[in-house]
Design an enzyme around this catalytic site. Structure first.
Site, PDB file in Angstrom:
ATOM      1  N   PRO A  72       0.829  -1.215   0.000  1.00  0.00           N
ATOM      2  CA  PRO A  72       0.000   0.000   0.000  1.00  0.00           C
ATOM      3  C   PRO A  72       0.851   1.249   0.000  1.00  0.00           C
ATOM      4  O   PRO A  72       0.837   2.018   0.961  1.00  0.00           O
ATOM      5  CB  PRO A  72      -0.817  -0.143   1.282  1.00  0.00           C
ATOM      6  CG  PRO A  72       0.037  -0.959   2.203  1.00  0.00           C
ATOM      7  CD  PRO A  72       0.855  -1.870   1.319  1.00  0.00           C
ATOM      8  N   CYS A  73       1.591   1.451  -1.072  1.00  0.00           N
ATOM      9  CA  CYS A  73       2.499   2.598  -1.140  1.00  0.00           C
ATOM     10  C   CYS A  73       1.723   3.918  -1.038  1.00  0.00           C
ATOM     11  O   CYS A  73       2.290   4.946  -0.725  1.00  0.00           O
ATOM     12  CB  CYS A  73       3.309   2.548  -2.419  1.00  0.00           C
ATOM     13  SG  CYS A  73       2.397   1.978  -3.854  1.00  0.00           S
ATOM     14  N   HIS A  74       0.421   3.877  -1.281  1.00  0.00           N
ATOM     15  CA  HIS A  74      -0.381   5.107  -1.214  1.00  0.00           C
ATOM     16  C   HIS A  74      -0.582   5.535   0.232  1.00  0.00           C
ATOM     17  O   HIS A  74      -1.009   6.646   0.507  1.00  0.00           O
ATOM     18  CB  HIS A  74      -1.727   4.876  -1.902  1.00  0.00           C
ATOM     19  CG  HIS A  74      -2.563   3.835  -1.260  1.00  0.00           C
ATOM     20  ND1 HIS A  74      -2.490   2.500  -1.614  1.00  0.00           N
ATOM     21  CD2 HIS A  74      -3.475   3.918  -0.269  1.00  0.00           C
ATOM     22  CE1 HIS A  74      -3.351   1.823  -0.859  1.00  0.00           C
ATOM     23  NE2 HIS A  74      -3.955   2.637  -0.026  1.00  0.00           N
TER      24      HIS A  74
END
Length: 123
Positions: free
Chosen positions: A53-55
């Site tokens: 979940p790089c966001h």
DNA sequence: GCATTGACTAGGG
DNA sequence: GCCCTAGCCAATG
């Protein structure tokens, strides 16, 4: 794996629970490189792992940071997780920040606490 | 292997 | 509260 640092960063970001966010600096610290916040951004850019979940990784102070040309998508994703996101900032940042700031631990080596002495050395 | 770049951060004006 | 400067690290050319 190419670099242990990269794998470590990905592991940490993966552990970020939904509805929470963390900063590049924090990830860098957890990765064992409190000064590598920038490098964390580099790893994110080339995450190469959709399950990461790089966001949920934002900039210090609640800034959205970056998401290539899809910054609006990042904002939307965070909003979808129940977070209040402004135009360029995440609201209630301290409340949704992860990991929760430990109160007992005082040895908080912030990244780049005092790398520079003064900026007026121009003379 | 050296030089440049980039999804960073904190201080100072 | 916004813009610029200085420093660090990893990836890329």
């Amino acid at each position: 794996m190419g670099s242990d640092f990269r794998a470590r960063v990905l592991s940490i970001v993966r552990r970020v629970p939904r509805g929470r966010v963390t900063t590049y600096g924090d990830v860098a610290v957890l990765a064992g490189a409190p000064r590598a916040a920038r490098a964390v951004g580099t790893v994110m850019r080339n995450c190469g792992d959709p399950r990461v979940p790089c966001h949920r990784v934002i900039g210090a102070g609640g800034g959205l940071g970056g998401y290539g040309a899809f910054l609006h998508v990042k904002r939307d994703l965070l909003r979808a997780e129940g977070l209040e996101v402004g135009m360029t900032r995440v609201r209630h940042f301290a409340d949704v920040r992860w990991p929760p700031a430990p109160s007992k631990v005082k040895g908080r080596g912030n990244p780049g606490s005092r790398r520079r002495r003064l900026t007026l050395q121009k003379t």
